[in-house]
Design a protein around this motif. Structure first.
Motif, short mmCIF file in Angstrom:
data_model
loop_
_atom_site.label_atom_id
_atom_site.label_comp_id
_atom_site.label_asym_id
_atom_site.label_seq_id
_atom_site.Cartn_x
_atom_site.Cartn_y
_atom_site.Cartn_z
N GLN A 9 0.95 -1.22 -0.04
CA GLN A 9 0.04 0.14 -0.08
C GLN A 9 0.79 1.43 0.05
N GLU A 10 1.76 1.35 0.94
CA GLU A 10 2.68 2.63 0.72
C GLU A 10 3.57 2.64 -0.58
N ASN A 11 3.55 1.79 -1.25
CA ASN A 11 4.27 2.03 -2.67
C ASN A 11 3.25 2.28 -3.72
N LEU A 12 2.11 2.21 -3.36
CA LEU A 12 0.79 2.62 -4.66
C LEU A 12 1.01 4.04 -5.06
N VAL A 13 1.38 4.24 -6.07
CA VAL A 13 1.39 5.73 -6.78
C VAL A 13 -0.10 6.36 -6.98
N CYS A 14 -0.47 7.08 -6.29
CA CYS A 14 -1.88 7.64 -6.87
C CYS A 14 -1.71 8.98 -7.59
N GLU A 15 -0.52 9.85 -7.63
CA GLU A 15 -0.22 10.81 -8.66
C GLU A 15 -0.02 10.40 -9.85
N GLN A 16 -0.53 11.50 -10.88
CA GLN A 16 -0.12 11.13 -12.14
C GLN A 16 1.24 11.33 -12.67
N PRO A 17 1.92 10.17 -13.34
CA PRO A 17 3.25 10.32 -13.66
C PRO A 17 3.60 11.47 -14.72
N ASP A 18 4.69 11.91 -15.08
CA ASP A 18 5.18 12.74 -15.97
C ASP A 18 5.18 12.05 -17.35
N ILE A 19 5.54 10.87 -17.03
CA ILE A 19 5.53 9.93 -18.34
C ILE A 19 5.10 8.76 -18.12
#
Length: 184
Positions: free
Chosen positions: A109-119
């Motif tokens: 869970q703590e490694n889940l990326v919720c923001e949008q990537p640059d690429i």
């Protein structure tokens, strides 16, 4: 495009890719990686979504290593059911074989990326010059990016996988660019 037509097109390009000699796939992947590494859009990126290559898919392993070495944030997809999420990794050793024999990160869970990537680098079987893409037919990337806006969706393909135009459906997410050994 009818589902059978899509299956036929996918199958044709997947078989063509699978028939490539390993050495040629490695050489072209290295050239594609060099093009990405030299690009300003990659240089400026902080958060990059990757995929781990399966079979003779375009391999961006040199780019992945560069991103980790330069302390860029790198994330990889993990599927569960019909959904896909991206999880950040700090080493490729954190990837294990998962669904469809694809190397995936552990779902912590703590490694889940919720923001949008640059690429976000996206694999596929065939792309068109307008950013249309046919993947593998399960719709993971289309569902994930539906309604989400990311700076750049970058399709990764060998030049022969890029055609003039595909008939894609309204739910098929278009790439912002497609990179091949001939550029982007």
């Amino acid at each position: 495009m009818k589902m059978q037509e899509k299956r036929d097109v996918r199958s044709f390009y997947k078989n063509k890719r699978d028939a490539m000699p390993h050495l040629l796939a490695e050489q072209l992947s290295l050239k594609i990686s060099q093009i990405v590494l030299a690009s300003q859009w990659y240089q400026d990126a902080g958060l990059v979504f990757f995929y781990y290559p399966l079979g003779k898919e375009v391999s961006l392993l040199p780019v992945m290593h560069d991103a980790l070495r330069r302390n860029k944030r790198a994330a990889f997809p993990k599927t569960a059911g019909d959904q896909m999420e991206f999880y950040e990794v700090t080493s490729l050793s954190q990837l294990k074989e998962g669904c469809f024999h694809v190397m995936e990160p552990e779902a912590v869970q703590e490694n889940l990326v919720c923001e949008q990537p640059d690429i976000c680098f996206v694999p596929g079987t065939v792309f068109d010059k307008k950013g249309g893409r046919l993947g593998y037919g399960r719709g993971y990337y289309d569902r994930y990016f539906a309604g989400r806006h990311t700076a750049k969706l970058v399709g990764c393909a060998y030049a022969y996988q890029i055609v003039e135009e595909l008939c894609i459906d309204e739910w098929d997410v278009r790439m912002d660019m497609v990179v091949s050994e001939e550029g982007y």
